[in-house]
Design a protein around this motif. Structure first.
Motif, PDB file in Angstrom:
ATOM      1  N   PRO A 134       0.802  -1.151   0.130  1.00  0.00           N
ATOM      2  CA  PRO A 134       0.003   0.062  -0.041  1.00  0.00           C
ATOM      3  C   PRO A 134       0.788   1.423   0.084  1.00  0.00           C
ATOM      4  N   ALA A 135       1.932   1.407   1.074  1.00  0.00           N
ATOM      5  CA  ALA A 135       2.725   2.369   1.052  1.00  0.00           C
ATOM      6  C   ALA A 135       3.367   2.823  -0.540  1.00  0.00           C
ATOM      7  N   VAL A 136       4.022   1.612  -1.068  1.00  0.00           N
ATOM      8  CA  VAL A 136       4.706   1.772  -2.283  1.00  0.00           C
ATOM      9  C   VAL A 136       3.801   2.140  -3.411  1.00  0.00           C
ATOM     10  N   VAL A 137       2.712   1.670  -3.501  1.00  0.00           N
ATOM     11  CA  VAL A 137       1.655   2.108  -4.672  1.00  0.00           C
ATOM     12  C   VAL A 137       1.365   3.552  -4.272  1.00  0.00           C
ATOM     13  N   LEU A 138       1.001   3.822  -3.103  1.00  0.00           N
ATOM     14  CA  LEU A 138       0.634   5.458  -2.799  1.00  0.00           C
ATOM     15  C   LEU A 138       1.750   6.191  -3.384  1.00  0.00           C
ATOM     16  N   GLU A 139       2.991   6.106  -3.018  1.00  0.00           N
ATOM     17  CA  GLU A 139       4.187   6.498  -3.524  1.00  0.00           C
ATOM     18  C   GLU A 139       4.335   6.718  -4.888  1.00  0.00           C
ATOM     19  N   TRP A 140       4.203   5.694  -5.551  1.00  0.00           N
ATOM     20  CA  TRP A 140       4.173   5.504  -7.121  1.00  0.00           C
ATOM     21  C   TRP A 140       2.875   6.140  -7.818  1.00  0.00           C
ATOM     22  N   ARG A 141       1.894   6.183  -6.991  1.00  0.00           N
ATOM     23  CA  ARG A 141       0.532   6.704  -7.741  1.00  0.00           C
ATOM     24  C   ARG A 141       0.377   8.127  -7.544  1.00  0.00           C
ATOM     25  N   TYR A 142       0.815   8.703  -6.195  1.00  0.00           N
ATOM     26  CA  TYR A 142       0.414  10.050  -5.851  1.00  0.00           C
ATOM     27  C   TYR A 142       1.561  11.073  -5.806  1.00  0.00           C
ATOM     28  N   ALA A 143       2.645  10.470  -5.808  1.00  0.00           N
ATOM     29  CA  ALA A 143       3.883  11.290  -5.569  1.00  0.00           C
ATOM     30  C   ALA A 143       4.069  12.520  -6.670  1.00  0.00           C
ATOM     31  N   GLY A 144       3.902  13.676  -6.381  1.00  0.00           N
ATOM     32  CA  GLY A 144       3.956  14.912  -7.461  1.00  0.00           C
ATOM     33  C   GLY A 144       2.336  15.283  -7.861  1.00  0.00           C
ATOM     34  N   HIS A 145       1.306  14.497  -7.511  1.00  0.00           N
ATOM     35  CA  HIS A 145      -0.159  14.793  -7.718  1.00  0.00           C
ATOM     36  C   HIS A 145      -0.772  15.515  -6.668  1.00  0.00           C
ATOM     37  N   LEU A 146      -0.105  15.444  -5.491  1.00  0.00           N
ATOM     38  CA  LEU A 146      -1.012  15.853  -4.166  1.00  0.00           C
ATOM     39  C   LEU A 146      -0.029  17.191  -3.791  1.00  0.00           C
ATOM     40  N   SER A 147      -0.337  18.054  -2.760  1.00  0.00           N
ATOM     41  CA  SER A 147       0.552  18.811  -2.322  1.00  0.00           C
ATOM     42  C   SER A 147       1.336  18.151  -1.025  1.00  0.00           C
ATOM     43  N   GLN A 170       0.860   9.535   3.352  1.00  0.00           N
ATOM     44  CA  GLN A 170       1.700   8.432   3.356  1.00  0.00           C
ATOM     45  C   GLN A 170       2.055   8.156   4.770  1.00  0.00           C
ATOM     46  N   ALA A 171       2.116   9.077   5.699  1.00  0.00           N
ATOM     47  CA  ALA A 171       2.275   8.868   6.961  1.00  0.00           C
ATOM     48  C   ALA A 171       1.395   7.779   7.487  1.00  0.00           C
ATOM     49  N   GLY A 172       0.442   8.282   7.289  1.00  0.00           N
ATOM     50  CA  GLY A 172      -1.034   7.443   7.787  1.00  0.00           C
ATOM     51  C   GLY A 172      -1.124   6.063   7.441  1.00  0.00           C
ATOM     52  N   ILE A 173      -0.963   5.874   6.170  1.00  0.00           N
ATOM     53  CA  ILE A 173      -0.953   4.477   5.422  1.00  0.00           C
ATOM     54  C   ILE A 173       0.140   3.756   5.957  1.00  0.00           C
ATOM     55  N   GLY A 174       1.409   4.334   6.210  1.00  0.00           N
ATOM     56  CA  GLY A 174       2.594   3.669   6.442  1.00  0.00           C
ATOM     57  C   GLY A 174       2.266   3.169   7.991  1.00  0.00           C
ATOM     58  N   LEU A 175       1.810   4.132   8.891  1.00  0.00           N
ATOM     59  CA  LEU A 175       1.629   3.573   9.968  1.00  0.00           C
ATOM     60  C   LEU A 175       0.738   2.452  10.515  1.00  0.00           C
ATOM     61  N   ILE A 176      -0.293   2.726   9.672  1.00  0.00           N
ATOM     62  CA  ILE A 176      -1.486   1.771   9.815  1.00  0.00           C
ATOM     63  C   ILE A 176      -0.981   0.554   9.266  1.00  0.00           C
ATOM     64  N   PHE A 177      -0.361   0.083   8.258  1.00  0.00           N
ATOM     65  CA  PHE A 177       0.068  -1.003   7.650  1.00  0.00           C
ATOM     66  C   PHE A 177       1.378  -1.522   8.496  1.00  0.00           C
ATOM     67  N   LEU A 178       1.944  -0.620   9.085  1.00  0.00           N
ATOM     68  CA  LEU A 178       3.135  -1.152  10.083  1.00  0.00           C
ATOM     69  C   LEU A 178       2.364  -1.647  11.463  1.00  0.00           C
ATOM     70  N   LEU A 179       1.481  -1.072  11.849  1.00  0.00           N
ATOM     71  CA  LEU A 179       0.974  -1.547  12.963  1.00  0.00           C
ATOM     72  C   LEU A 179       0.293  -3.211  12.615  1.00  0.00           C
ATOM     73  N   ILE A 180      -0.308  -3.097  11.440  1.00  0.00           N
ATOM     74  CA  ILE A 180      -0.979  -4.611  11.074  1.00  0.00           C
ATOM     75  C   ILE A 180       0.128  -5.341  10.881  1.00  0.00           C
ATOM     76  N   GLU A 181       1.116  -5.015  10.385  1.00  0.00           N
ATOM     77  CA  GLU A 181       2.395  -5.841  10.021  1.00  0.00           C
ATOM     78  C   GLU A 181       2.880  -6.421  11.451  1.00  0.00           C
ATOM     79  N   LEU A 182       3.080  -5.806  12.351  1.00  0.00           N
ATOM     80  CA  LEU A 182       3.619  -5.802  13.604  1.00  0.00           C
ATOM     81  C   LEU A 182       2.714  -6.955  14.469  1.00  0.00           C
ATOM     82  N   VAL A 183       1.394  -6.574  14.506  1.00  0.00           N
ATOM     83  CA  VAL A 183       0.675  -7.355  14.981  1.00  0.00           C
ATOM     84  C   VAL A 183       0.325  -8.960  14.369  1.00  0.00           C
ATOM     85  N   LEU A 184       0.426  -8.881  13.078  1.00  0.00           N
ATOM     86  CA  LEU A 184       0.380 -10.269  12.204  1.00  0.00           C
ATOM     87  C   LEU A 184       1.784 -10.992  12.845  1.00  0.00           C
ATOM     88  N   LEU A 185       3.020 -10.366  12.820  1.00  0.00           N
ATOM     89  CA  LEU A 185       4.134 -10.973  13.110  1.00  0.00           C
ATOM     90  C   LEU A 185       4.100 -11.458  14.625  1.00  0.00           C
TER      91      LEU A 185
END
Length: 394
Positions: free
Chosen positions: A76-89, A97-112
């Motif tokens: 998700p974070a990589v897709v966000l970077e690839w898709r929206y970098a330069g298209h948003l303020s 990016q920070a919100g998506i990154g932290l959410i999926f980092l939390l999911i990743e840690l919980v699953l691990l």
């Protein structure tokens, strides 16, 4: 001295350890005793191979799942970077990016964390240490569930002083602080940080569109390696616990105990205590072995059990047979945490003397057996000199 007064834990059980141990106990409650009976191979040479094979399969399987978790949570974070970098303020982009990154980092840690606990419990079933009735390893709250939860969640082991022994006796205060800092830094350098570093480097070299995706396999490999190490550590703890049981319940027979002088019994506790200090960490395997032997021999409480020079003197004071017994035990204790520290390598020849090469080979072989679940072979390496003659001592 009251037994509970022999044991002092420097820090309380942390929140994550408490949660992890609780979840492990729920798994143990669901599994019941029948699972352990079915999965435990016979303890002979063929059983060693079966146990090693099953442990490796469980470890590899967990690493593969961790790889998939790391990859999936990176997308998700990589897709966000690839898709929206330069298209948003800049503000909206970095907030998203920070919100998506932290959410999926939390999911990743919980699953691990979940995967680590489930996998560690599966390994525990192999050695029959998944059962709820397993007694505490120490007079207070350090149970199988606690030590395995710490391994599964990569939590540092608590600093425990038992019989007044300080495991960090030879570690300077600055070095101790550095070790703590590096551990925190290792935890902080998660897949999220790696991902950010990679994308920034890619941007500098104009490779953002293609290089961003490298973060996915890098994060996946990172998670797989961490999970592999977690399960290997849990295996070392479980097999070490089994071996400690064997030593104090089967190897140290009443006949052996009756032929050991009080000085030799004290020397047995000193052999383990000095290795616990020379290894320069507080690995639970060492604590388990020390606790088992101190209870087995019921030695008097002293303040200098971890004094290496006193142990060397004990080796000279006991009979030749008792000296061989203590050297065998010293060799075993040196292997119990799964590695040899530089300090151990430097000091052990002082005790082993001309037989240093022989004992060092035994230590290496025992470490290999403990790490790979070859319990029957480990027991054969853990032979203790039995040609003891009756002796008296103070």
């Amino acid at each position: 001295m009251n037994k509970s007064n022999r044991y002092r834990r420097e820090n309380r059980t942390g929140f994550l350890e408490h949660i992890g141990a609780g979840y492990y106990r729920r798994l143990a409650g669901k599994a019941g005793d029948e699972t352990g009976t079915k999965t435990q191979p016979e303890e002979d040479n063929s059983g060693d191979e079966a146990l090693h094979f099953l442990a490796e399969i469980i470890t590899d399987y967990a690493a593969i799942i961790a790889f998939c978790i790391g990859a999936a949570c990176s997308v998700p974070a990589v897709v966000l970077e690839w898709r929206y970098a330069g298209h948003l303020s800049a503000y909206h982009y970095f907030a998203l990016q920070a919100g998506i990154g932290l959410i999926f980092l939390l999911i990743e840690l919980v699953l691990l964390f979940w995967l680590g606990l489930k996998t560690v419990h599966s390994v525990a079933c192999l050695t029959r240490h998944h059962r709820l009735e397993d007694s505490g390893l120490m007079p207070w709250d350090d149970t199988v569930a606690n030590l395995l939860a710490r391994a599964a969640l990569e939590l540092p082991d608590p600093v425990v002083k038992y019989l007044g022994i300080d495991p960090m006796k030879y570690v300077s205060r600055p070095k101790l602080l550095l070790i703590g800092f590096l551990y925190k830094l290792k935890v902080f350098l998660s897949s999220f940080v790696i991902r950010v570093i990679l994308t920034r480097l890619a941007g500098r070299f104009g490779l953002r569109a293609s290089f961003n995706w490298v973060a996915i396999p890098v994060t996946a490999v990172w998670d797989a390696v961490v999970m592999y190490r977690v399960v290997r550590e849990a295996r070392l703890r479980l097999f070490g616990y089994r071996l400690a049981e064997y030593l104090t319940e089967e190897a140290i027979t009443p006949d052996v105990s009756s032929h050991l002088s009080l000085k030799a019994q004290e020397g047995a506790v000193r052999a383990i205590a000095t290795m616990m200090v020379l290894t320069q960490n507080h690995h639970p395997n060492m604590l388990i072995l020390l606790h088992r032997f101190s209870e087995r021999f019921a030695v008097r409480d002293r303040a200098d059990f971890d004094d290496w020079e006193v142990f060397l003197q004990v080796l000279h004071d006991v009979s030749p047979d008792e000296r061989l017994f203590l050297l065998d035990l010293l060799c075993i204790a040196a292997a119990f945490d799964g590695h040899l520290s530089p300090l151990e390598k430097r000091r052990l020849p002082e005790a082993f003397g001309s037989d240093t090469a022989h004992y060092m080979e035994r230590i290496t072989a025992l470490i290999d057996c403990l790490s790979n679940g070859r319990l029957h072979q480990a027991k054969s390496i853990c032979r203790l000199h039995s040609g003891l003659s009756a002796a008296t001592g103070s």
